[in-house]
Write an enzyme that holds these catalytic residues in place. Structure first.
Site, mmCIF file in Angstrom:
data_model
loop_
_atom_site.group_PDB
_atom_site.id
_atom_site.type_symbol
_atom_site.label_atom_id
_atom_site.label_comp_id
_atom_site.label_asym_id
_atom_site.label_seq_id
_atom_site.Cartn_x
_atom_site.Cartn_y
_atom_site.Cartn_z
ATOM 1 N N GLU A 152 0.850 -1.199 0.000
ATOM 2 C CA GLU A 152 0.000 0.000 0.000
ATOM 3 C C GLU A 152 0.884 1.246 0.000
ATOM 4 O O GLU A 152 1.840 1.323 0.748
ATOM 5 C CB GLU A 152 -0.899 -0.035 1.241
ATOM 6 C CG GLU A 152 -1.844 1.103 1.341
ATOM 7 C CD GLU A 152 -2.676 1.255 0.080
ATOM 8 O OE1 GLU A 152 -3.454 0.356 -0.239
ATOM 9 O OE2 GLU A 152 -2.526 2.293 -0.604
ATOM 10 N N PHE A 153 0.529 2.216 -0.840
ATOM 11 C CA PHE A 153 1.330 3.445 -0.924
ATOM 12 C C PHE A 153 0.551 4.673 -0.481
ATOM 13 O O PHE A 153 0.976 5.792 -0.731
ATOM 14 C CB PHE A 153 1.851 3.638 -2.357
ATOM 15 C CG PHE A 153 2.773 2.538 -2.802
ATOM 16 C CD1 PHE A 153 4.089 2.500 -2.362
ATOM 17 C CD2 PHE A 153 2.331 1.524 -3.637
ATOM 18 C CE1 PHE A 153 4.951 1.484 -2.745
ATOM 19 C CE2 PHE A 153 3.173 0.499 -4.023
ATOM 20 C CZ PHE A 153 4.489 0.481 -3.584
ATOM 21 N N ARG A 155 -1.043 7.818 1.437
ATOM 22 C CA ARG A 155 -0.500 8.795 2.385
ATOM 23 C C ARG A 155 -1.583 9.114 3.386
ATOM 24 O O ARG A 155 -2.698 9.444 2.987
ATOM 25 C CB ARG A 155 -0.095 10.084 1.639
ATOM 26 C CG ARG A 155 1.027 9.885 0.652
ATOM 27 C CD ARG A 155 1.057 10.996 -0.353
ATOM 28 N NE ARG A 155 -0.148 11.022 -1.183
ATOM 29 C CZ ARG A 155 -0.428 11.967 -2.089
ATOM 30 N NH1 ARG A 155 0.398 12.967 -2.272
ATOM 31 N NH2 ARG A 155 -1.533 11.915 -2.804
ATOM 32 N N LYS A 205 8.132 -1.900 -1.850
ATOM 33 C CA LYS A 205 7.591 -1.019 -0.802
ATOM 34 C C LYS A 205 8.728 -0.467 0.068
ATOM 35 O O LYS A 205 8.766 0.723 0.393
ATOM 36 C CB LYS A 205 6.572 -1.804 0.034
ATOM 37 C CG LYS A 205 6.029 -1.058 1.230
ATOM 38 C CD LYS A 205 5.197 0.143 0.853
ATOM 39 C CE LYS A 205 4.895 0.988 2.083
ATOM 40 N NZ LYS A 205 4.174 2.213 1.770
ATOM 41 N N PHE A 250 9.370 16.582 -2.542
ATOM 42 C CA PHE A 250 9.688 15.847 -1.307
ATOM 43 C C PHE A 250 11.106 16.148 -0.799
ATOM 44 O O PHE A 250 11.764 15.316 -0.189
ATOM 45 C CB PHE A 250 9.516 14.334 -1.519
ATOM 46 C CG PHE A 250 8.936 13.638 -0.309
ATOM 47 C CD1 PHE A 250 7.661 13.939 0.125
ATOM 48 C CD2 PHE A 250 9.658 12.689 0.398
ATOM 49 C CE1 PHE A 250 7.123 13.310 1.249
ATOM 50 C CE2 PHE A 250 9.134 12.060 1.527
ATOM 51 C CZ PHE A 250 7.864 12.370 1.950
ATOM 52 N N LEU A 251 11.578 17.339 -1.131
ATOM 53 C CA LEU A 251 12.897 17.772 -0.628
ATOM 54 C C LEU A 251 12.694 19.004 0.248
ATOM 55 O O LEU A 251 13.318 20.036 0.039
ATOM 56 C CB LEU A 251 13.838 18.083 -1.798
ATOM 57 C CG LEU A 251 14.533 16.891 -2.475
ATOM 58 C CD1 LEU A 251 15.271 17.322 -3.729
ATOM 59 C CD2 LEU A 251 15.485 16.174 -1.529
ATOM 60 N N GLY A 258 8.526 11.648 10.765
ATOM 61 C CA GLY A 258 7.967 10.761 11.788
ATOM 62 C C GLY A 258 6.912 9.895 11.130
ATOM 63 O O GLY A 258 7.024 9.586 9.938
ATOM 64 N N CYS A 261 5.248 4.961 9.248
ATOM 65 C CA CYS A 261 5.867 4.160 8.180
ATOM 66 C C CYS A 261 7.362 4.404 8.008
ATOM 67 O O CYS A 261 8.160 3.494 8.214
ATOM 68 C CB CYS A 261 5.149 4.418 6.857
ATOM 69 S SG CYS A 261 3.490 3.718 6.854
ATOM 70 N N ARG A 328 1.946 8.699 15.838
ATOM 71 C CA ARG A 328 3.019 7.702 15.883
ATOM 72 C C ARG A 328 4.351 8.325 15.429
ATOM 73 O O ARG A 328 4.434 8.877 14.349
ATOM 74 C CB ARG A 328 2.648 6.484 15.026
ATOM 75 C CG ARG A 328 1.502 5.672 15.658
ATOM 76 C CD ARG A 328 1.133 4.449 14.862
ATOM 77 N NE ARG A 328 0.224 4.733 13.753
ATOM 78 C CZ ARG A 328 -0.366 3.803 13.024
ATOM 79 N NH1 ARG A 328 -0.150 2.525 13.281
ATOM 80 N NH2 ARG A 328 -1.183 4.131 12.038
HETATM 81 N N1 NAD Z 1 -0.706 3.994 7.890
HETATM 82 C C1 NAD Z 1 -0.141 4.220 6.706
HETATM 83 O O1 NAD Z 1 -0.037 5.354 6.247
HETATM 84 C C2 NAD Z 1 0.391 3.076 5.882
HETATM 85 C C3 NAD Z 1 0.694 3.293 4.525
HETATM 86 C C4 NAD Z 1 1.181 2.226 3.774
HETATM 87 C C5 NAD Z 1 1.390 0.987 4.379
HETATM 88 N N2 NAD Z 1 1.132 0.816 5.704
HETATM 89 C C6 NAD Z 1 1.351 -0.506 6.289
HETATM 90 O O2 NAD Z 1 0.092 -1.174 6.338
HETATM 91 C C7 NAD Z 1 -0.017 -1.967 7.535
HETATM 92 C C8 NAD Z 1 -1.212 -1.483 8.346
HETATM 93 O O3 NAD Z 1 -1.016 -0.115 8.665
HETATM 94 P P1 NAD Z 1 -2.052 0.688 9.569
HETATM 95 O O4 NAD Z 1 -1.462 2.028 9.805
HETATM 96 O O5 NAD Z 1 -3.417 0.571 8.973
HETATM 97 O O6 NAD Z 1 -1.964 -0.218 10.907
HETATM 98 P P2 NAD Z 1 -2.685 -0.039 12.326
HETATM 99 O O7 NAD Z 1 -1.731 -0.638 13.298
HETATM 100 O O8 NAD Z 1 -3.138 1.377 12.513
HETATM 101 O O9 NAD Z 1 -3.978 -0.940 12.208
HETATM 102 C C9 NAD Z 1 -3.909 -2.337 12.164
HETATM 103 C C10 NAD Z 1 -5.240 -2.919 12.589
HETATM 104 O O10 NAD Z 1 -5.120 -4.344 12.555
HETATM 105 C C11 NAD Z 1 -5.810 -4.873 13.673
HETATM 106 N N3 NAD Z 1 -5.304 -6.215 13.966
HETATM 107 C C12 NAD Z 1 -4.148 -6.567 14.553
HETATM 108 N N4 NAD Z 1 -4.062 -7.901 14.652
HETATM 109 C C13 NAD Z 1 -5.176 -8.411 14.105
HETATM 110 C C14 NAD Z 1 -5.674 -9.730 13.899
HETATM 111 N N5 NAD Z 1 -4.985 -10.805 14.297
HETATM 112 N N6 NAD Z 1 -6.879 -9.885 13.298
HETATM 113 C C15 NAD Z 1 -7.586 -8.797 12.917
HETATM 114 N N7 NAD Z 1 -7.170 -7.534 13.081
HETATM 115 C C16 NAD Z 1 -5.988 -7.348 13.670
HETATM 116 C C17 NAD Z 1 -5.565 -3.865 14.779
HETATM 117 O O11 NAD Z 1 -6.504 -3.974 15.828
HETATM 118 C C18 NAD Z 1 -5.652 -2.543 14.001
HETATM 119 O O12 NAD Z 1 -6.974 -2.042 13.997
HETATM 120 C C19 NAD Z 1 1.340 -1.816 8.238
HETATM 121 O O13 NAD Z 1 2.165 -2.869 7.839
HETATM 122 C C20 NAD Z 1 1.857 -0.498 7.714
HETATM 123 O O14 NAD Z 1 3.265 -0.431 7.749
HETATM 124 C C21 NAD Z 1 0.611 1.831 6.470
#
Ligand code: NAD
Length: 427
Positions: A152-153, A155, A205, A250-251, A258, A261, A328
């Protein structure tokens, strides 16, 4: 149209689930957090994302999106299962795949029928994770599955828009049939679609986030060097961007990156690379650069105000950036901690992230508005690029503050419009 199960309802799971439903797929989602399930089922997203509440309510009404109480209920009708759980950092920086393992184990336990499903890892995972973690659990359970990776990309802050209109789609598939199924899910997308093997998709990624983090750290370091030479970063940046090999986006220098990701993904790549003997010295430098960059904002305050003991400092922007309530790894935490350790009184304000920030650092007083935070302040640090902050004028600072010392840590204000203000930036 496909029947999709989404496992994990953070920003990634919720926004991609709602986007799939908006595009006509049928989505059933599940999360281990019961409060989160209930809120989302009632049309209340548990975090801020522009447009998500209205879009969620619409697909709930249309019955294209629903929240299941159990994994079994969620995967029942599905032919494709997206794993969207978190992959945070362990204390040594390595990727914690615990939530992913648990999610796959509960998927395997709930998978009672003989339907062949395509299991897709959307979480950010190190190369080899889908084959090394997900595959063995499903094989041990003797489930008929195909395996894919679809990083997933999006923002944060524009997550729904990015999920609805991505600028590229990367698909990793364990065979031609999996690739065909994954491409089918994105039939309506009008962007480049790159199909490759599972491990390469995982790596793309990390390559992306490592490069973006490097760009920010480079901009920060260049800005620090510009300060040392007494040159304007903006001018250097203009000249730099004329090189056709260098994309100037992005510069933007400031107080460092922070969020959920960039820091954790670079740390995970460094830790995993080191274990494999790759010695990722450049990325170690990126992290080291970023870890100290926020101190530049403190230094600017000290240059203007001297000893910060007893000084009242406003901190505008507590989330890791504007347009989100996500705190975060926000740079607001080390900035506030350092100010407090120097004896300053810190008054924070953020349009959305006040309560989440308070839970991290209760010592910081939270104001109800930017104006209230600025009232009587000796200095202010702008830490997040909220649009409302970029509309602050010299008059706002001059009328509210005891001494109008403004440190723009995100380059959102125009120095030419700051007459009368002791205005400082990095670079
Ligand atoms: N947040 C971003 O901007 C972003 C962008 C690209 C990729 N990612 C990646 O995507 C992934 C998810 O990111 P996020 O920010 O949505 O994560 P998050 O931690 O905010 O949310 C994850 C969710 O998964 C749930 N969960 C955990 N264990 C579970 C299980 N066993 N069964 C069901 N649900 C469960 C949690 O309760 C939580 O609601 C990560 O690997 C992150 O690095 C995040």
């Amino acid at each position: 149209m496909a029947s999709i199960a989404i496992v994990g309802l953070g920003p990634v799971g919720l926004c991609s689930g709602v986007a799939f439903a908006t595009q006509g797929h049928r989505v059933v989602a599940v999360d281990i957090d019961s409060k989160r399930r209930q809120e989302i089922a009632r049309g209340k997203p548990p975090f801020y994302e522009k447009g998500i509440e209205a879009a969620l309510r619409k697909v709930l009404r249309q019955k294209r999106f629903s929240v299941a109480e159990t994994m079994e209920e969620a995967i029942g009708p599905s032919t494709v299962v997206f794993l969207c759980v978190g992959t945070p950092s362990r204390s040594d920086g390595s990727m914690d795949d615990g939530a992913l393992r648990d999610a796959v184990k509960s998927l395997a336990a709930a998978w009672k029928d003989e339907k062949r499903r395509t299991v897709v890892v959307k979480s950010t995972v190190l190369p080899g994770t889908a084959d090394g973690v997900v595959r063995p659990i499903l094989e041990a359970a003797r489930r008929p599955f195909r395996l894919g990776v679809n990083p997933e990309f999006l923002r944060e802050g524009r997550a729904l828009e990015d999920a609805l209109r991505p600028d590229r789609i990367v698909l990793g598939a364990d065979g031609p049939e999996t690739a065909r199924i994954l491409k089918g899910l994105y039939r309506s997308a009008k962007c480049p679609l790159f199909s490759t093997d599972v491990k390469t998709a995982e790596a793309v990624k990390y390559a992306t986030n490592a490069f973006l983090a490097t760009k920010v750290a480079f901009a920060d370091e260049l800005a620090n060097l510009c300060d040392a030479f007494g040159i304007s970063y903006d001018e250097v940046h203009k000249g730099l961007g004329l090189d056709p090999r260098i994309n100037p986006r992005f510069l933007v220098p400031g107080v460092g990156f922070g969020g959920s990701c960039l820091p954790k993904d670079v740390r995970a790549l460094v830790a995993a690379g080191r274990r494999r003997g790759a010695e990722p010295v450049l990325l170690e430098g990126v992290l080291a650069q970023n870890d100290q960059q926020y101190l530049r904002a403190i230094a600017r305050l000290e240059e203007e105000l001297g000893d910060l003991k007893g000084k009242r400092i406003a901190l505008l922007g507590l989330a890791f950036k504007g347009d989100t309530d996500d705190v975060r790894e926000t740079r607001a935490v080390p900035i506030a901690r350092t100010l407090l350790s120097k004896g300053a009184l810190v008054i924070g304000y953020d349009p959305l992230a006040g309560p989440a920030f308070s839970a991290l650092l209760p010592e910081v007083k939270i104001a109800d508005s930017a104006k209230e935070a600025l009232d009587g302040a000796d200095g202010v640090v702008l830490q997040a690029d909220w649009p409302a902050f970029s509309r602050l004028t010299a008059k706002d600072f001059l009328t509210a503050m005891a001494t109008p010392v403004v440190v723009d840590g995100r380059r959102i204000l125009d120095p030419k419009k700051m007459q009368g203000v002791r205005f400082r930036r990095i670079g």
